[in-house]
Design a protein around this motif. Sequence first.
Motif, mmCIF file in Angstrom:
data_model
loop_
_atom_site.group_PDB
_atom_site.id
_atom_site.type_symbol
_atom_site.label_atom_id
_atom_site.label_comp_id
_atom_site.label_asym_id
_atom_site.label_seq_id
_atom_site.Cartn_x
_atom_site.Cartn_y
_atom_site.Cartn_z
ATOM 1 N N THR A 177 21.680 16.327 25.089
ATOM 2 C CA THR A 177 20.741 16.145 23.988
ATOM 3 C C THR A 177 20.038 17.465 23.705
ATOM 4 O O THR A 177 19.482 18.088 24.614
ATOM 5 C CB THR A 177 19.678 15.078 24.316
ATOM 6 O OG1 THR A 177 20.333 13.853 24.668
ATOM 7 C CG2 THR A 177 18.772 14.827 23.124
ATOM 8 N N ARG B 286 25.746 13.143 29.379
ATOM 9 C CA ARG B 286 25.052 13.004 28.096
ATOM 10 C C ARG B 286 24.283 14.293 27.821
ATOM 11 O O ARG B 286 23.542 14.784 28.674
ATOM 12 C CB ARG B 286 24.092 11.817 28.120
ATOM 13 C CG ARG B 286 23.355 11.585 26.800
ATOM 14 C CD ARG B 286 22.364 10.424 26.950
ATOM 15 N NE ARG B 286 21.589 10.229 25.739
ATOM 16 C CZ ARG B 286 21.933 9.433 24.747
ATOM 17 N NH1 ARG B 286 23.075 8.762 24.812
ATOM 18 N NH2 ARG B 286 21.171 9.300 23.683
ATOM 19 N N THR C 169 22.350 14.161 19.965
ATOM 20 C CA THR C 169 22.886 13.833 21.276
ATOM 21 C C THR C 169 24.381 13.571 21.196
ATOM 22 O O THR C 169 24.886 13.084 20.178
ATOM 23 C CB THR C 169 22.144 12.614 21.875
ATOM 24 O OG1 THR C 169 22.511 12.458 23.242
ATOM 25 C CG2 THR C 169 22.468 11.340 21.125
ATOM 26 N N SER D 161 21.210 5.749 18.792
ATOM 27 C CA SER D 161 21.740 6.625 19.822
ATOM 28 C C SER D 161 23.234 6.822 19.644
ATOM 29 O O SER D 161 23.845 6.321 18.728
ATOM 30 C CB SER D 161 21.477 6.019 21.195
ATOM 31 O OG SER D 161 22.312 4.901 21.350
#
Length: 355
Positions: free
Chosen positions: A75, A73, A66, A35
């Motif tokens: 994505t 955040r 992402t 991530s």
Amino acid sequence: MTDRTDHPKLSRRATLRAALATATATTGVLAAAASAHGRADDPHPPGPTHRRPRTGALNVQSAVRTLTVGDVRLTYVVDAAMELDPAGFLPAVPADHWREHPGDLTPSGRIAASAGGLLVERGRRRLLIDVGLGGNVLDPSLGIARGGALLRTLRALKVPERSIDTVAFTHLHTDHTGIGFLRDDHQATRPAFPRADYLVADREWGPFWRREVTVGAPSWDEFMVPLSRVVHRFDDGDEIWPGVRALITPGHSPGHTTYVISATGGRRILVFGDAFHTPAQITRPDWPSGPDTDVDVVLQARRTLLASLTAPRTLAFAFHFGDQAFGRVVRDATGTARWHPVPARALLPHPVRLT
């Protein structure tokens, strides 16, 4: 924002789970890397191999990437692979441009232009901007495409459809509305995101609902009619979700909308939909796209956007910029605006193969 229905807005704690996702070989979705930051509260923490963020190439389909900006955040939930024909889709771009920039095109000589939705996460809430191509078909004169991976991609990311509280459309063309609604076992149409508000600009909704727009319009029975039952309409400048405001940038379609996402530290991200289809148009905003409904208006919208995009602490998201969906616009010493991709973590490879 002006609500036209009583469809309730939901804010619920999403179940955020980690890790490597695996999907079927037919969709091409494979387990992938780490991530963005690997924090303890990160919904996609690092796998065994912690790879550094990087930028992709312009001439390939986008990975599922992402990027975290302050408290937000983002994505790219990829749904479709598209390859646009340069002459058919961008007839205003001189052939010499492509000969001078062969690296901008795929090996087949087309423009790599993925489609999908941008997942915006802040706190416990989830907004999805656009929903990809789905089973819609691209006009052969414009290129080739294959979609339908959006829900599989979300599931691979461990994001349930029911955890999306808002779906907002930049515009109502087929490659941005594909997975809005589904058929149930009784062939009744239902929202693909059952707990979400569905939002569209009033200036966009009216012309499509009156059938004044035919180019790129979605299915009447499969999309427009079911959307009419749940749609919430908004106006220019409305806050459509916490920290997200609508900026109407018409021309590509009557009420085409850019979403301005505010993040902590005075940062912001502009999601500009199809105001630009390729980075070349940022450098040459006088080059319109074939499907633009009003060329003069879209060129004016681009001037407005470029003034915002070149402001300090501003990033942008582009649906169709190959594997360079996240970036910023920078003016060089001559004042020419150029697209600069920024590193974003690849969570999954592109989920669809055209062949």
